[in-house]
Design an enzyme around this catalytic site. Sequence first.
Site: not given
Length: 470
Positions: A152, A406
Amino acid sequence: MNPNQKILFASATAIVIGTIAVLIGIVNLGLNIGLHLKPSCNCSRSQPEATNASQTIINNYYNKTNITQISNTNIQVEERASREFNNLTKGLCTINSWHIYGKDNAVRIGEDSDVLVTREPYVSCDPDECRFYALSQGTTIRGKHSNGTIHDRSQYRALISWPLSSPPTVYNSRVECIGWSSTSCHDGRARMSICISGPNNNASAVIWYNRRPVTEINTWARNILRTQESECVCHNGVCPVVFTDGSATGPAETRIYYFKEGKILKWEPLTGTAKHIEECSCYGEQARVTCTCRDNWQGSNRPVIQIDPVAMTHTSQYICSPVLTDNPRPNDPTVGKCNDPYPGNNNNGVKGFSYLDGGNTWLGRTISTASRSGYEMLKVPNALTDDRSKPTQGQTIVLNTDWSGYSGSFMDYWAEGECYRACFYVELIRGRPKEDRVWWTSNSIVSMCSSTEFLGQWNWPDGAKIEYFL
């Protein structure tokens, strides 16, 4: 003629031709000067009055191609200066179904094109257009540096934006700011973008306004300072943003900051009954901002922060409905919890959203209870306040046989109409960790908007075949 006569004749001819050419040039120059100085042309170079600056520029330079961009820039500057802050004066439109709004097919196109590796995408609008946003990994899907993009946080990530429904390429993407966590929103006059970068124990946020850095915020808990990963919302120039710093599997310190033109007006610690807050998805209507967030520590139900941007105050709770919308999650119980997390997420979660509007309430969630696959929208009237509320209607967006990820809310606050049309996007993750035959992790985007009609449904998967990348 003898040789000397030939030379004299040739020289005389050349002199005559040259003289004619000079005369033609003089005549041409005179005509051009006369045309440009004719009485109907206002050729003053003095600064025009502010009230008619754009019109004067067009009159003076409309036929000079090399000045066209300067004219456009001046017009845009004046328009921006004359724009007003957006006010959240309308309510949500009635939602009966969802229609396709945008799809970029980024991974499919990236099999044979210079498409950037991204994750954490979203959509955000301004008075002129809506654009896709995401955090780039600083490499293309086919590039060798795509190895390891499952991680990330790195020095190579940046918030980028690109035209709606186009894939993000090295040619059409605009860098908004540098970092591995972000949010962005337009207040009606200019855009504010926030990027967080740095090591886990010493990250900081830079707040950009009108494409210039204005404010910085340093870590306060030294444990991965992070923000929404979707658009913020502004009312009369005030733009609330939710930040968290601290453990992802235990107590953390959440703050709500209130910005105006990129400057901090106020911040306050989280209040209310929510126990853990990450990755809030926000929307605005009727002078308030509602954010549906992720409780990564304990809750399979989602926490909600309700913000008053005028008073610059907030409160928090959980969605009361027993329709659980995080992932992973247990099966839906009979009774939900309004002020406590519903257990069963195993210190994990996924970014999500909802539109909480009484009988017009819709919740989004993955279809799978264990993995990020499938996506559905469920109408659950009074889900925020009724701990026994159940779905009365639904629409499948992505089948459970296809990957999702997401999701978040957005709205075009500048669209015509008497109400705000609710919209959302779903991240369609491909590659690692689930598809480990390739070395990269990236995504495409599908986005939908509400309709008052009862429309049919269809499956909207990413659609790329991983074997084509091998």
